[in-house]
Design a protein around this motif. Sequence first.
Motif, PDB file in Angstrom:
ATOM      1  N   VAL A 743      48.507 -17.055 -15.532  1.00  0.00           N
ATOM      2  CA  VAL A 743      47.705 -18.249 -15.243  1.00  0.00           C
ATOM      3  C   VAL A 743      46.999 -17.994 -13.927  1.00  0.00           C
ATOM      4  CG1 VAL A 743      49.142 -19.863 -16.518  1.00  0.00           C
ATOM      5  CG2 VAL A 743      49.689 -19.360 -14.130  1.00  0.00           C
ATOM      6  N   TRP A 744      45.790 -18.531 -13.783  1.00  0.00           N
ATOM      7  CA  TRP A 744      45.013 -18.258 -12.588  1.00  0.00           C
ATOM      8  C   TRP A 744      44.264 -19.499 -12.132  1.00  0.00           C
ATOM      9  CZ3 TRP A 744      40.216 -19.449 -14.220  1.00  0.00           C
ATOM     10  CH2 TRP A 744      39.856 -19.143 -15.535  1.00  0.00           C
ATOM     11  N   ALA A 745      43.942 -19.488 -10.850  1.00  0.00           N
ATOM     12  CA  ALA A 745      43.116 -20.542 -10.241  1.00  0.00           C
ATOM     13  C   ALA A 745      42.080 -19.864  -9.370  1.00  0.00           C
ATOM     14  CB  ALA A 745      43.973 -21.492  -9.400  1.00  0.00           C
ATOM     15  N   ARG A 746      40.821 -20.159  -9.628  1.00  0.00           N
ATOM     16  CA  ARG A 746      39.736 -19.619  -8.819  1.00  0.00           C
ATOM     17  C   ARG A 746      39.144 -20.736  -7.979  1.00  0.00           C
ATOM     18  NH1 ARG A 746      37.733 -16.439 -14.193  1.00  0.00           N
ATOM     19  NH2 ARG A 746      39.386 -14.867 -14.135  1.00  0.00           N
ATOM     20  N   ASN A 747      38.817 -20.396  -6.741  1.00  0.00           N
ATOM     21  CA  ASN A 747      38.414 -21.414  -5.763  1.00  0.00           C
ATOM     22  C   ASN A 747      39.486 -22.497  -5.711  1.00  0.00           C
ATOM     23  OD1 ASN A 747      37.056 -22.939  -3.885  1.00  0.00           O
ATOM     24  ND2 ASN A 747      35.351 -23.495  -5.240  1.00  0.00           N
ATOM     25  N   LEU A 748      40.686 -22.057  -5.391  1.00  0.00           N
ATOM     26  CA  LEU A 748      41.884 -22.890  -5.477  1.00  0.00           C
ATOM     27  C   LEU A 748      41.735 -24.218  -4.740  1.00  0.00           C
ATOM     28  CD1 LEU A 748      44.893 -23.179  -6.267  1.00  0.00           C
ATOM     29  CD2 LEU A 748      45.456 -21.972  -4.145  1.00  0.00           C
ATOM     30  N   PHE A 749      41.103 -24.215  -3.588  1.00  0.00           N
ATOM     31  CA  PHE A 749      41.002 -25.430  -2.779  1.00  0.00           C
ATOM     32  C   PHE A 749      39.691 -26.178  -3.004  1.00  0.00           C
ATOM     33  CE2 PHE A 749      43.824 -22.481  -0.463  1.00  0.00           C
ATOM     34  CZ  PHE A 749      44.989 -23.227  -0.542  1.00  0.00           C
ATOM     35  N   ASP A 750      38.992 -25.840  -4.095  1.00  0.00           N
ATOM     36  CA  ASP A 750      37.782 -26.548  -4.516  1.00  0.00           C
ATOM     37  C   ASP A 750      36.756 -26.628  -3.384  1.00  0.00           C
ATOM     38  OD1 ASP A 750      36.318 -27.677  -6.534  1.00  0.00           O
ATOM     39  OD2 ASP A 750      36.976 -29.720  -6.110  1.00  0.00           O
ATOM     40  N   GLU A 751      36.509 -25.489  -2.770  1.00  0.00           N
ATOM     41  CA  GLU A 751      35.550 -25.411  -1.662  1.00  0.00           C
ATOM     42  C   GLU A 751      34.123 -25.616  -2.173  1.00  0.00           C
ATOM     43  OE1 GLU A 751      34.775 -23.995   2.539  1.00  0.00           O
ATOM     44  OE2 GLU A 751      36.510 -24.763   1.462  1.00  0.00           O
ATOM     45  N   ASP A 752      33.352 -26.448  -1.449  1.00  0.00           N
ATOM     46  CA  ASP A 752      31.919 -26.579  -1.716  1.00  0.00           C
ATOM     47  C   ASP A 752      31.181 -25.521  -0.907  1.00  0.00           C
ATOM     48  OD1 ASP A 752      32.040 -28.728  -3.473  1.00  0.00           O
ATOM     49  OD2 ASP A 752      32.057 -30.199  -1.860  1.00  0.00           O
ATOM     50  N   TYR A 753      30.347 -24.721  -1.583  1.00  0.00           N
ATOM     51  CA  TYR A 753      29.636 -23.673  -0.861  1.00  0.00           C
ATOM     52  C   TYR A 753      28.350 -23.333  -1.590  1.00  0.00           C
ATOM     53  CZ  TYR A 753      31.695 -20.429  -4.305  1.00  0.00           C
ATOM     54  OH  TYR A 753      32.072 -19.780  -5.463  1.00  0.00           O
ATOM     55  N   VAL A 754      27.448 -22.679  -0.854  1.00  0.00           N
ATOM     56  CA  VAL A 754      26.129 -22.306  -1.367  1.00  0.00           C
ATOM     57  C   VAL A 754      26.064 -20.795  -1.467  1.00  0.00           C
ATOM     58  CG1 VAL A 754      23.653 -22.300  -0.866  1.00  0.00           C
ATOM     59  CG2 VAL A 754      25.003 -24.365  -0.440  1.00  0.00           C
ATOM     60  N   THR A 755      25.554 -20.287  -2.600  1.00  0.00           N
ATOM     61  CA  THR A 755      25.453 -18.845  -2.780  1.00  0.00           C
ATOM     62  C   THR A 755      24.023 -18.323  -2.694  1.00  0.00           C
ATOM     63  OG1 THR A 755      25.260 -19.011  -5.187  1.00  0.00           O
ATOM     64  CG2 THR A 755      27.481 -18.897  -4.266  1.00  0.00           C
ATOM     65  N   ALA A 756      23.010 -19.198  -2.808  1.00  0.00           N
ATOM     66  CA  ALA A 756      21.614 -18.754  -2.757  1.00  0.00           C
ATOM     67  C   ALA A 756      20.714 -19.942  -2.475  1.00  0.00           C
ATOM     68  CB  ALA A 756      21.200 -18.080  -4.065  1.00  0.00           C
ATOM     69  N   VAL A 757      19.548 -19.642  -1.886  1.00  0.00           N
ATOM     70  CA  VAL A 757      18.542 -20.661  -1.557  1.00  0.00           C
ATOM     71  C   VAL A 757      17.225 -20.270  -2.203  1.00  0.00           C
ATOM     72  CG1 VAL A 757      17.274 -21.807   0.313  1.00  0.00           C
ATOM     73  CG2 VAL A 757      19.666 -21.177   0.638  1.00  0.00           C
ATOM     74  N   TYR A 758      16.478 -21.274  -2.664  1.00  0.00           N
ATOM     75  CA  TYR A 758      15.201 -21.030  -3.328  1.00  0.00           C
ATOM     76  C   TYR A 758      14.160 -21.997  -2.786  1.00  0.00           C
ATOM     77  CZ  TYR A 758      11.721 -21.014  -7.110  1.00  0.00           C
ATOM     78  OH  TYR A 758      10.554 -20.941  -7.825  1.00  0.00           O
ATOM     79  N   ALA A 759      12.991 -21.466  -2.369  1.00  0.00           N
ATOM     80  CA  ALA A 759      11.884 -22.305  -1.906  1.00  0.00           C
ATOM     81  C   ALA A 759      11.168 -22.880  -3.111  1.00  0.00           C
ATOM     82  CB  ALA A 759      10.926 -21.480  -1.051  1.00  0.00           C
ATOM     83  N   GLN A 760      11.033 -24.221  -3.163  1.00  0.00           N
ATOM     84  CA  GLN A 760      10.517 -24.883  -4.350  1.00  0.00           C
ATOM     85  C   GLN A 760       9.041 -25.250  -4.220  1.00  0.00           C
ATOM     86  OE1 GLN A 760      13.809 -27.831  -4.796  1.00  0.00           O
ATOM     87  NE2 GLN A 760      14.289 -26.731  -6.672  1.00  0.00           N
ATOM     88  N   LEU A 761       8.654 -26.389  -4.789  1.00  0.00           N
ATOM     89  CA  LEU A 761       7.252 -26.692  -5.049  1.00  0.00           C
ATOM     90  C   LEU A 761       6.376 -26.746  -3.800  1.00  0.00           C
ATOM     91  CD1 LEU A 761       5.297 -27.400  -7.338  1.00  0.00           C
ATOM     92  CD2 LEU A 761       5.848 -29.803  -6.957  1.00  0.00           C
ATOM     93  N   ALA A 762       6.812 -27.437  -2.775  1.00  0.00           N
ATOM     94  CA  ALA A 762       5.984 -27.623  -1.569  1.00  0.00           C
ATOM     95  C   ALA A 762       6.663 -26.991  -0.370  1.00  0.00           C
ATOM     96  CB  ALA A 762       5.742 -29.114  -1.322  1.00  0.00           C
TER      97      ALA A 762
END
Length: 784
Positions: A743-762
């Motif tokens: 049995v496994w748990a990934r991101n055990l502590f339910d961390e909020d994080y960002v892996t990439a950023v994208y420049a959008q319309l404006a």
Amino acid sequence: MAWGNGFGWLGGACALLLSCPGIAQAEQSPAERAPAALVLDEVTVSARHREENARQVPIALDVLDGAQLNDAGIFRIGDMQQRVPSLLVSAPNERYTSYGIRGLGSSSFNDGIDGSVGVFLDGVYLGRQGMSLSDLVDLERVEVLRGPQGTLYGKNTSAGAINISSRAPTFEPEGNAEVSAGEYGLRQYRGTVSGPLVDGVLAGRLTGYDVERDGLVDNVYDGNDLRDQNRQGGRGQLLWTPSDDFSARLIGEYAWQDEHSNVFTTSNRSASTISRTAFLGYRQLPIDPYGRQVRQDEMNTIKTLQTGVTLELNRVLDGGATLTSISGYRDWTYDADQDGDGTALSIAENVSVRLPNHQFSQELRLADSPSEHLDYVVGLYYLRQKLNREVVARFGKDAAGFFLGDRPEIALFGITPEMIPASLLEGAQQTFDGEQLTDSRALFGQATWHATDRLAITPGLRYSRDRKEGWLSRSVSGLAPLGSDLVSQIGGALLRDTALGTEYYRRDALEENNLSGQLAVSYQLRADLLGYVSWARGYKAGGINLDVVGPSVQPTFDAEQVTSIEVGFKSHFWDERATLDIALYQADVDDYQALTNRAPVNEYAPPIRDNLINVGQVRLRGIELDGLLRASERVDLRMGIAWSDARYRDFPNAPCSPSSAKWSCDFEGKRLFNAPEWSVTAGADYRHPLEYGLELFGAMDYSFRSGYYGTLEGGEGSYQPSYALTNLRLGLRRNDRRWEAEVWARNLFDEDYVTAVYAQLAAGDYGVLTGDPRSLGLTLRTRW
């Protein structure tokens, strides 16, 4: 512990910093191992095209064992950065993929750029960074080489190389199968069979996988889930060994992806976008990237298809030298449809992208050790790539009102959205066509002179010749005639010119020659301590800006060149129960190739995105520690730490943050984007013998990265805060590992994080890709 020879400080560091690229799982039960066998398993590498102990290679590298990666559920390079602190992978999707080592790397979103980090699969260079995002199953090992690598590999790389080796066919029958199920509808199936087809002469191996998962992002517009997973693939191999001095290995690969994954949650909106949507009476979702919600009226789909064939021939010549030929052909097609405005409005209602890429490469290498004091490798390399590009943007009924919504004339004349004819832009279509042909040729070589039993000197040279030619066009179609109303007559033509642009065509070509090299000196200070110093000159060819360029951006960009100096130590101690590698480096980069997003040149023009520029000078400095400890027969520990100080040294014309009123800024002394200052990985593996030939096992993996900006201009909403991830596994198996359940748990502590950023319309609009939330699951494996 006494160290002597002035290295007592190193012994102290070893006691605190115990890490390493990886520990091989023991195949025997603890009861079967004698106390004298309590040593680390030997780690071999082929980074220099010969099998050798990693402790004797004067290169800063991480070695990830394929079996370990499989046990940890790591099948994609994006997850491998959790084991390699100096590696950063930003992969919102295959087209936008970016690799960085020691803070140096660039996004592939502009289709004219090559990666600073070279990815090699079974000796074949992958010409598009996104080609490496297929599931990598049934691997022998992954080697991550840090710093310029040009005198050993066919394709020159300025930041480093990732060398992926799959398992070869075996003449003894073997196989494995694995099933995983988890939260969010996760279903994974993987399996391999291998064995002889003709005893002692011909063997085969077949590997396949199937991965599915429900979406993690809720589209509140229609209730559909986005960012799902749906991937399948396979690899078939034949190994022919008709004699002791000749072998041929044929590899065929197939990978398919069909996902609704090209979606970003909003992290910032510009004042312009807020004003424009308010004018249309449209209510945006609150800015909450971790809420995993979007409101879009178009589905985001990505389909990729990759096929490849590799033929490796090895012949041992009469004098003992080995001649190797590696021929590779790969087809890769990226086909995506995206909601261009990221809203339920019909502005850029659909953007479709199709990128077929075809490549052929041929490498010839000759390796030999003519005496006990000398070994060498020399090679010839050729790569031909053809990339076709078709991007189509279609505009809808809300486009005209949106682009005019923040104009002061609108309020001055009391114009309402109903007074702006939708036909000004509705039905209009921008089509960007393009093509790029690349020819790369190289002659490279490296030799090691073992001057004494302790001293080795390794010089290397490389001559490269690169030629690129390509063209790009923009056409506009589907425009309705301008009406006779006030808005159409006064601003219609200007609106169309600024929002859509005019007809555009450009053809470019460039050819470059380069001589680069390296020199390394290593010295066996003691039987358990190797020291080395190296100088290397890395080079990445210039290219063609495969996008419509702004007024301050050139249609082509110059080569990227890196001069690196590194000092390192590799040690093993405590009766070979522990290792510690330390590397200190400085790399000066001239004409760093980077992707830029600029604000509009005036109040009428749209923002400029995705243009490639050369940053004058960049300096990278840092310290890296990797080590490992076999604490007992039951416990293995590892840890890796990387500190990086990556800064611009000469960048007077940098794009300012969109919130700035200035067009150009001086970034001298500022930190590089996509270059976290601190990165840490750690892990523990535990085994406990039970009765009846059973074994209880568990493992914990931890990784940390400090915060950094995800775009060059560093606008509000493009910062990626620091985060830490913890994965946990617990299971039961037979001590010969014939079967196991965990049995496994990934991101055990339910961390909020960002892996990439994208420049959008404006200008100033950013979307982010958030990491996966905590998930729990079960995996069953069998081996025979």
